[in-house]
Design a protein around this motif. Structure first.
Motif, short mmCIF file in Angstrom:
data_model
loop_
_atom_site.label_atom_id
_atom_site.label_comp_id
_atom_site.label_asym_id
_atom_site.label_seq_id
_atom_site.Cartn_x
_atom_site.Cartn_y
_atom_site.Cartn_z
N GLY A 150 0.80 -1.22 0.00
CA GLY A 150 0.00 0.00 0.00
C GLY A 150 0.83 1.27 0.00
O GLY A 150 0.30 2.36 -0.16
N THR A 175 -1.47 -1.35 7.26
CA THR A 175 -2.83 -0.81 7.19
C THR A 175 -3.53 -1.58 6.08
O THR A 175 -3.32 -1.32 4.89
N LYS A 178 -5.31 -0.35 2.65
CA LYS A 178 -4.53 0.10 1.48
C LYS A 178 -4.21 -1.09 0.56
O LYS A 178 -4.23 -0.96 -0.66
N TRP A 207 -1.89 -8.10 7.99
CA TRP A 207 -0.56 -8.41 8.51
C TRP A 207 -0.70 -9.20 9.80
O TRP A 207 -0.57 -8.66 10.90
P1 ATR Z 1 4.87 5.93 1.49
O1 ATR Z 1 4.82 7.39 1.33
O2 ATR Z 1 5.48 5.22 0.33
O3 ATR Z 1 3.57 5.30 1.93
P2 ATR Z 1 6.01 5.21 4.11
O4 ATR Z 1 5.07 5.98 4.97
O5 ATR Z 1 7.44 5.18 4.48
O6 ATR Z 1 5.99 5.72 2.62
O7 ATR Z 1 5.46 3.72 4.08
C1 ATR Z 1 5.93 2.76 3.19
C2 ATR Z 1 5.31 1.41 3.52
O8 ATR Z 1 5.99 0.86 4.64
C3 ATR Z 1 3.84 1.44 3.87
O9 ATR Z 1 3.25 0.32 3.25
C4 ATR Z 1 3.85 1.29 5.40
O10 ATR Z 1 2.68 0.69 5.93
P3 ATR Z 1 1.36 1.58 6.28
O11 ATR Z 1 0.68 1.82 4.97
O12 ATR Z 1 0.57 0.74 7.18
O13 ATR Z 1 1.87 2.83 6.91
C5 ATR Z 1 5.03 0.38 5.55
N1 ATR Z 1 5.65 0.34 6.87
C6 ATR Z 1 6.40 1.29 7.46
N2 ATR Z 1 6.90 0.85 8.64
C7 ATR Z 1 6.42 -0.42 8.81
C8 ATR Z 1 6.56 -1.41 9.83
N3 ATR Z 1 7.28 -1.20 10.92
N4 ATR Z 1 5.94 -2.60 9.63
C9 ATR Z 1 5.20 -2.82 8.54
N5 ATR Z 1 5.04 -1.93 7.55
C10 ATR Z 1 5.62 -0.74 7.68
#
Ligand code: ATR
Length: 308
Positions: A150, A175, A178, A207
């Motif tokens: 997402g 999330t 998404k 997840w």
């Molecule tokens: P973007 O602008 O590309 O969405 P981001 O906020 O860094 O950049 O997030 C990138 C991805 O990493 C997202 O899919 C985010 O999940 P969410 O959509 O739920 O925010 C995921 N992500 C970031 N940290 C994570 C973690 N600790 N575990 C699982 N997913 C994570």
């Protein structure tokens, strides 16, 4: 050449960069952008090919992006790369968007042609080349799980897998909503039942450990497109208990040669690679679009590794 340039510089580019030899005619737009390794990689390529141009970093904020790209023709640019958070804005700013980039839904490479901007996406094709180079396999033959499907990077990767007609695609996102949305957008690519049996070719899953374990039993390649693992202290995005020796594991993160996920995967005997080759091939493909000639891949790889 300075480490960083801004919109202010771009407004008066020829004066600001007067005396730079070779002239600065390519660059990467991002926010943040200070850690981008693209200049090392592309400047090595330009020099090796005897092309009289250099590649720089431009720190451009979201509200500045539209003006900044419009200044590229008068500043004498050949083109530019676009990174976080501008890839969608670049698609909207380009006068013409290549069919593949439109399907992916993001532009990471701009070409200046006359006064016009043409948009391309080399991230998806770069991933395809990277998987072939690292594991000797093609996306279309694989059952693939995308973690972080997402997010910005994950969406483009999921779209590339769908466009390639991969065997199965499982979309996972912290999330969940998404992931479900991306699955909806890609559903039309998975109408044919290529894999016989009870499982769907396209799934979005929450997840949760039990769901992940069940899906990983039917997965060949796991791609991490989350930002988890960027920091050395981050845990592996998948615990060792969920990984098996027969998986191929590709982490798009390249801040370390052995990211937490690569370490965990190798600990259970799986083949794993960090994202350096994806960065390399997206740059190789951008170079080939700008100059219509083969890029010096090994020179670029060396420059990237040396920049780490
Ligand atoms: P973007 O602008 O590309 O969405 P981001 O906020 O860094 O950049 O997030 C990138 C991805 O990493 C997202 O899919 C985010 O999940 P969410 O959509 O739920 O925010 C995921 N992500 C970031 N940290 C994570 C973690 N600790 N575990 C699982 N997913 C994570």
């Amino acid at each position: 050449m300075r480490d960083l340039y801004t919109l202010e510089d771009l407004r008066d580019w020829k004066t600001v960069t007067a005396g730079e030899e070779p002239p600065l005619k390519l660059g990467v737009f991002g926010d943040p952008v200070a850690h981008s390794r693209s200049p090392q990689m592309l400047n090595a390529a330009l020099e090796a090919c005897g092309i009289p141009a250099r590649y720089c970093r431009l720190h451009i904020r979201p509200e500045e992006f539209a003006e900044a790209v419009r200044l590229l023709p008068q500043a004498g640019f050949i083109g530019a790369n676009v990174t976080v958070p501008h890839k969608l804005a670049a698609m909207n700013a380009a006068d013409t968007v290549d069919e593949h980039a439109r399907k992916i839904g993001a532009v990471n490479t701009l070409v200046v042609e006359g006064g016009r901007l043409l948009g391309f996406n080399t991230d998806g094709p770069g991933l395809m080349r990277a998987i072939r180079a690292e594991f000797g396999v093609d996306l279309r033959d694989l059952r693939i799980m995308v973690l972080g499907a997402g997010g910005g990077a994950g969406r483009a990767i999921a779209a590339q897998c769908a466009l390639e007609g991969c065997q199965r695609l499982v979309l996972v996102n912290r999330t969940f909503e998404k992931a479900r949305q991306v699955a909806g957008e890609l559903a039309s690519y998975f109408k044919d039942p290529r894999v016989y049996g009870p499982s769907h070719r396209l799934e979005a899953i929450p997840w949760e450990e039990a769901e992940l374990a069940a899906q990983l039993a039917q997965t060949d390649l796991v791609i991490n497109a989350t930002s988890c693992g960027m920091k050395r202290t981050d845990p592996s995005v998948l615990p060792e208990s969920l990984l098996q020796a027969n998986l191929l594991v590709f982490d798009t993160i390249y801040t370390a040669a052995r990211t937490p996920l690569v370490e965990a995967a190798q600990a259970v005997g799986a083949r794993a690679a960090n994202g350096l080759s994806m960065l390399l091939y997206q740059g190789v493909l951008a170079f080939e679009i700008w100059f219509n000639r083969t890029a010096p891949v090994e020179v670029m790889r060396k420059a990237l590794v040396g920049a780490s």
